[in-house]
Design a protein around this motif. Structure first.
Motif, PDB file in Angstrom:
ATOM      1  N   GLU A   1       0.826  -1.198   0.000  1.00  0.00           N
ATOM      2  CA  GLU A   1       0.000   0.000   0.000  1.00  0.00           C
ATOM      3  C   GLU A   1       0.869   1.261   0.000  1.00  0.00           C
ATOM      4  N   ARG A   2       0.291   2.312  -0.534  1.00  0.00           N
ATOM      5  CA  ARG A   2       0.966   3.600  -0.502  1.00  0.00           C
ATOM      6  C   ARG A   2       1.031   4.067   0.956  1.00  0.00           C
ATOM      7  N   GLU A   3       2.197   4.555   1.361  1.00  0.00           N
ATOM      8  CA  GLU A   3       2.357   4.963   2.750  1.00  0.00           C
ATOM      9  C   GLU A   3       2.790   6.417   2.853  1.00  0.00           C
ATOM     10  N   LEU A   4       2.297   7.065   3.900  1.00  0.00           N
ATOM     11  CA  LEU A   4       2.679   8.438   4.169  1.00  0.00           C
ATOM     12  C   LEU A   4       4.135   8.501   4.618  1.00  0.00           C
ATOM     13  N   VAL A   5       4.862   9.471   4.099  1.00  0.00           N
ATOM     14  CA  VAL A   5       6.262   9.673   4.467  1.00  0.00           C
ATOM     15  C   VAL A   5       6.427  10.949   5.282  1.00  0.00           C
ATOM     16  N   ALA A   6       5.794  12.034   4.791  1.00  0.00           N
ATOM     17  CA  ALA A   6       5.961  13.319   5.456  1.00  0.00           C
ATOM     18  C   ALA A   6       4.764  14.208   5.168  1.00  0.00           C
ATOM     19  N   PHE A   7       4.491  15.117   6.099  1.00  0.00           N
ATOM     20  CA  PHE A   7       3.335  16.010   5.996  1.00  0.00           C
ATOM     21  C   PHE A   7       3.749  17.398   6.454  1.00  0.00           C
ATOM     22  N   ILE A   8       3.177  18.408   5.793  1.00  0.00           N
ATOM     23  CA  ILE A   8       3.424  19.784   6.217  1.00  0.00           C
ATOM     24  C   ILE A   8       2.126  20.569   6.081  1.00  0.00           C
ATOM     25  N   THR A   9       1.851  21.425   7.035  1.00  0.00           N
ATOM     26  CA  THR A   9       0.621  22.207   6.997  1.00  0.00           C
ATOM     27  C   THR A   9       0.675  23.270   5.899  1.00  0.00           C
ATOM     28  N   ASN A  10      -0.447  23.865   5.621  1.00  0.00           N
ATOM     29  CA  ASN A  10      -0.545  24.831   4.521  1.00  0.00           C
ATOM     30  C   ASN A  10       0.369  26.038   4.729  1.00  0.00           C
ATOM     31  N   THR A  11       0.560  26.413   5.995  1.00  0.00           N
ATOM     32  CA  THR A  11       1.422  27.557   6.265  1.00  0.00           C
ATOM     33  C   THR A  11       2.876  27.167   6.448  1.00  0.00           C
ATOM     34  N   GLY A  12       3.126  25.879   6.598  1.00  0.00           N
ATOM     35  CA  GLY A  12       4.493  25.404   6.838  1.00  0.00           C
ATOM     36  C   GLY A  12       4.927  25.501   8.282  1.00  0.00           C
ATOM     37  N   ASP A  13       4.002  25.846   9.179  1.00  0.00           N
ATOM     38  CA  ASP A  13       4.402  26.034  10.568  1.00  0.00           C
ATOM     39  C   ASP A  13       4.468  24.742  11.350  1.00  0.00           C
ATOM     40  N   SER A  14       4.019  23.656  10.733  1.00  0.00           N
ATOM     41  CA  SER A  14       4.101  22.362  11.387  1.00  0.00           C
ATOM     42  C   SER A  14       4.363  21.298  10.347  1.00  0.00           C
ATOM     43  N   ALA A  15       5.255  20.382  10.662  1.00  0.00           N
ATOM     44  CA  ALA A  15       5.605  19.306   9.748  1.00  0.00           C
ATOM     45  C   ALA A  15       5.953  18.065  10.557  1.00  0.00           C
ATOM     46  N   ARG A  16       5.760  16.937   9.952  1.00  0.00           N
ATOM     47  CA  ARG A  16       6.161  15.703  10.621  1.00  0.00           C
ATOM     48  C   ARG A  16       6.567  14.668   9.586  1.00  0.00           C
TER      49      ARG A  16
END
Length: 117
Positions: free
Chosen positions: A43-58
Motif C-alpha cells: 500500500e501507498r504509505e505516508l512519508v511526510a506532511f506539512i501544513t498549509n502555512t508550513g508552521d508544522s511538519a512531521r
C-alpha cells in the motif's frame, strides 16, 4: 489543477536526493501537502506532511532524522530532502495536496527513487 513531481532518480546508499513538487491551478497556501511512497505489492504509505502555512511538519518513524519536508508558498512548491538513503527507501514517491477546508485532494503521478549500488 495539478501537482507535478521531479527530482527522482538513482542514488547510492548513504546518498541524498531532493524531490520537488510544483502545484498549479490552486491557491497553494490553502492546501496541506504530503509525500507518500509506494513499492510494488504494498500500500501507498505516508512519508511526510506539512501544513498549509508550513508552521508544522512531521515525518514517519522510518525516515525521521533523514528526510525533511519543506514548502515555499511564494513558488507553490513542496520539497522532500532525503539524506542517508537506504535500499528500503526505494519506491515511487508521490506528492499530494489537500484543501484545508474542502478536503479536495490532488495527487501527482509520482517519481521513481532507486537506492542501489
Amino acid at each position: 489543477a495539478q501537482v507535478v513531481e521531479s527530482g527522482g532518480g538513482l542514488a547510492q546508499p548513504g546518498g541524498s536526493l531532493t524531490l520537488s513538487c510544483g502545484a498549479s491551478g490552486v491557491p497553494f497556501d490553502e492546501y496541506h501537502a504530503s509525500w507518500y511512497r509506494q513499492v510494488p505489492g504494498k500500500e501507498r504509505e505516508l512519508v511526510a506532511f506539512i501544513t498549509n502555512t508550513g508552521d508544522s511538519a512531521r515525518t514517519v518513524d522510518s525516515v525521521r532524522g533523514r528526510f525533511t519536508i519543506s514548502r515555499d508558498n511564494d513558488k507553490d512548491t513542496v520539497s522532500l530532502q532525503m539524506n542517508d538513503l537506504k535500499a528500503e527507501d526505494t519506491a515511487v514517491y508521490y506528492c499530494q495536496i489537500q484543501g484545508i477546508t474542502s478536503g479536495y485532494t490532488i495527487w501527482g503521478r509520482g517519481t521513481q527513487v532507486t537506492v542501489s549500488t
